[in-house]
Design a protein around this motif. Structure first.
Motif, PDB file in Angstrom:
ATOM      1  N   UNK A   1     -11.284  55.819  40.769  1.00 52.61           N
ATOM      2  CA  UNK A   1     -11.940  54.646  41.341  1.00 52.61           C
ATOM      3  C   UNK A   1     -13.155  54.232  40.523  1.00 52.61           C
ATOM      4  N   UNK A   2     -13.943  55.192  40.082  1.00 54.82           N
ATOM      5  CA  UNK A   2     -15.114  54.854  39.274  1.00 54.82           C
ATOM      6  C   UNK A   2     -14.687  54.185  37.974  1.00 54.82           C
ATOM      7  N   UNK A   3     -13.667  54.709  37.322  1.00 53.35           N
ATOM      8  CA  UNK A   3     -13.198  54.101  36.076  1.00 53.35           C
ATOM      9  C   UNK A   3     -12.610  52.713  36.331  1.00 53.35           C
ATOM     10  N   UNK A   4     -11.892  52.541  37.423  1.00 51.13           N
ATOM     11  CA  UNK A   4     -11.358  51.223  37.774  1.00 51.13           C
ATOM     12  C   UNK A   4     -12.494  50.224  37.961  1.00 51.13           C
ATOM     13  N   UNK A   5     -13.534  50.641  38.673  1.00 51.66           N
ATOM     14  CA  UNK A   5     -14.652  49.743  38.933  1.00 51.66           C
ATOM     15  C   UNK A   5     -15.495  49.494  37.687  1.00 51.66           C
ATOM     16  N   UNK A   6     -15.556  50.449  36.789  1.00 49.31           N
ATOM     17  CA  UNK A   6     -16.230  50.209  35.520  1.00 49.31           C
ATOM     18  C   UNK A   6     -15.434  49.213  34.683  1.00 49.31           C
ATOM     19  N   UNK A   7     -14.130  49.311  34.714  1.00 53.37           N
ATOM     20  CA  UNK A   7     -13.279  48.374  33.989  1.00 53.37           C
ATOM     21  C   UNK A   7     -13.410  46.954  34.508  1.00 53.37           C
ATOM     22  N   UNK A   8     -13.759  46.803  35.786  1.00 53.28           N
ATOM     23  CA  UNK A   8     -13.954  45.485  36.393  1.00 53.28           C
ATOM     24  C   UNK A   8     -15.416  45.042  36.329  1.00 53.28           C
TER      25      UNK A   8
ATOM     26  N   UNK B   1     -19.344  48.559  38.232  1.00 50.02           N
ATOM     27  CA  UNK B   1     -20.267  49.641  37.918  1.00 50.02           C
ATOM     28  C   UNK B   1     -20.592  49.562  36.435  1.00 50.02           C
ATOM     29  N   UNK B   2     -21.841  49.812  36.068  1.00 52.68           N
ATOM     30  CA  UNK B   2     -22.171  49.822  34.640  1.00 52.68           C
ATOM     31  C   UNK B   2     -21.614  51.077  33.978  1.00 52.68           C
ATOM     32  N   UNK B   3     -21.683  51.109  32.676  1.00 62.28           N
ATOM     33  CA  UNK B   3     -21.275  52.313  31.959  1.00 62.28           C
ATOM     34  C   UNK B   3     -22.218  53.445  32.355  1.00 62.28           C
ATOM     35  N   UNK B   4     -21.657  54.550  32.796  1.00 61.75           N
ATOM     36  CA  UNK B   4     -22.456  55.656  33.318  1.00 61.75           C
ATOM     37  C   UNK B   4     -22.524  56.788  32.304  1.00 61.75           C
ATOM     38  N   UNK B   5     -23.689  57.426  32.244  1.00 62.03           N
ATOM     39  CA  UNK B   5     -23.795  58.628  31.419  1.00 62.03           C
ATOM     40  C   UNK B   5     -22.984  59.734  32.077  1.00 62.03           C
ATOM     41  N   UNK B   6     -22.709  60.766  31.345  1.00 65.60           N
ATOM     42  CA  UNK B   6     -21.898  61.867  31.872  1.00 65.60           C
ATOM     43  C   UNK B   6     -22.548  62.491  33.105  1.00 65.60           C
ATOM     44  N   UNK B   7     -23.878  62.663  33.053  1.00 62.94           N
ATOM     45  CA  UNK B   7     -24.574  63.261  34.204  1.00 62.94           C
ATOM     46  C   UNK B   7     -24.439  62.393  35.452  1.00 62.94           C
ATOM     47  N   UNK B   8     -24.649  61.087  35.313  1.00 66.54           N
ATOM     48  CA  UNK B   8     -24.561  60.187  36.464  1.00 66.54           C
ATOM     49  C   UNK B   8     -23.121  60.125  36.974  1.00 66.54           C
ATOM     50  N   UNK B   9     -22.153  60.103  36.053  1.00 65.17           N
ATOM     51  CA  UNK B   9     -20.749  60.093  36.447  1.00 65.17           C
ATOM     52  C   UNK B   9     -20.403  61.340  37.249  1.00 65.17           C
ATOM     53  N   UNK B  10     -20.850  62.496  36.774  1.00 66.28           N
ATOM     54  CA  UNK B  10     -20.566  63.744  37.493  1.00 66.28           C
ATOM     55  C   UNK B  10     -21.236  63.762  38.858  1.00 66.28           C
ATOM     56  N   UNK B  11     -22.456  63.249  38.942  1.00 67.32           N
ATOM     57  CA  UNK B  11     -23.154  63.211  40.229  1.00 67.32           C
ATOM     58  C   UNK B  11     -22.438  62.274  41.193  1.00 67.32           C
ATOM     59  N   UNK B  12     -22.024  61.089  40.697  1.00 64.60           N
ATOM     60  CA  UNK B  12     -21.301  60.155  41.564  1.00 64.60           C
ATOM     61  C   UNK B  12     -19.990  60.759  42.061  1.00 64.60           C
ATOM     62  N   UNK B  13     -19.265  61.425  41.172  1.00 69.46           N
ATOM     63  CA  UNK B  13     -18.012  62.070  41.585  1.00 69.46           C
ATOM     64  C   UNK B  13     -18.297  63.170  42.600  1.00 69.46           C
ATOM     65  N   UNK B  14     -19.351  63.940  42.374  1.00 69.41           N
ATOM     66  CA  UNK B  14     -19.722  65.002  43.313  1.00 69.41           C
ATOM     67  C   UNK B  14     -20.059  64.429  44.687  1.00 69.41           C
ATOM     68  N   UNK B  15     -20.783  63.313  44.722  1.00 72.38           N
ATOM     69  CA  UNK B  15     -21.137  62.675  45.988  1.00 72.38           C
ATOM     70  C   UNK B  15     -19.881  62.170  46.701  1.00 72.38           C
ATOM     71  N   UNK B  16     -18.962  61.551  45.945  1.00 76.21           N
ATOM     72  CA  UNK B  16     -17.729  61.023  46.531  1.00 76.21           C
ATOM     73  C   UNK B  16     -16.866  62.158  47.088  1.00 76.21           C
TER      74      UNK B  16
END
Length: 193
Positions: free
Chosen positions: A132-139, A142-157
């Protein structure tokens, strides 16, 4: 109408049943509260335009209880848990040990089987959250996320999905009815108004 009134009087006259019903209502209110807390870094106008143009995403949004349309921390809903449960049920057909565990070992076997479903929920939630995050980044929602922010967002989800699974199991154990089904129902009904 008098029969409905009599039934309601009977239901709320029983202290134990009344406590169970209020417990379910409280848990459902908490789950709906989590559905309005968004993950950080969302472009709300782009998100609304994406959902207005996609019937498929609107259908997914209904089953996530409206959490997907505002990218809440519970945007996956109980979907990963349901998928994990379905996979485990299908595995009983292919793996004789799982079939024996579920059908022949009684309540202890079913509890272990349910635990395997819960464990399977975690990688499924990770995969779905990342997708979902990658889909929303493609649209460009969501802005391009650093690895740390991406991991935190996935952890929260993932944590949000696990939290809903746990709340559903609390409803099943201490409330009235199947908790996961009630959470799905509350999510679908909350989208209607």
């Amino acid at each position: 109408m008098s029969k409905i009134g009599e039934k309601l009087k009977l239901i709320f006259g029983d202290v134990s049943l009344r406590k169970r019903i209020f417990f379910v209502l409280g848990i459902l209110a908490v789950s709906r509260l989590f559905a309005i807390i968004p993950i950080p870094g969302i472009d709300a106008s782009r998100l609304q335009s994406l959902f207005s143009g996609s019937e498929f995403l609107n259908l997914l949004n209904i089953f996530s209880g409206g959490g997907l349309s505002n990218l809440s921390i519970v945007m996956l809903g109980v979907g990963p848990y349901i998928t994990g449960s379905i996979i485990m049920q299908l595995m009983t057909v292919m793996v004789p040990k799982l079939k024996a565990l579920y059908h022949e070992e009684g309540e202890a076997g079913r509890r272990r089987f349910a635990q395997y479903s819960r464990i399977l929920t975690v990688p499924l939630a990770i995969i779905q959250g990342y997708a979902f995050i990658k889909l929303l980044q493609g649209q460009s929602i969501l802005p391009s996320l650093s690895l740390n922010v991406l991991l935190i967002d996935i952890l929260v989800i993932v944590a949000g999905s696990i939290l809903l699974m746990w709340l559903g199991e609390l409803i099943t154990e201490f409330g009235v009815g199947n908790g996961v089904s009630l959470i799905i129902f509350a999510g679908i009904v909350s989208v209607w108004p």
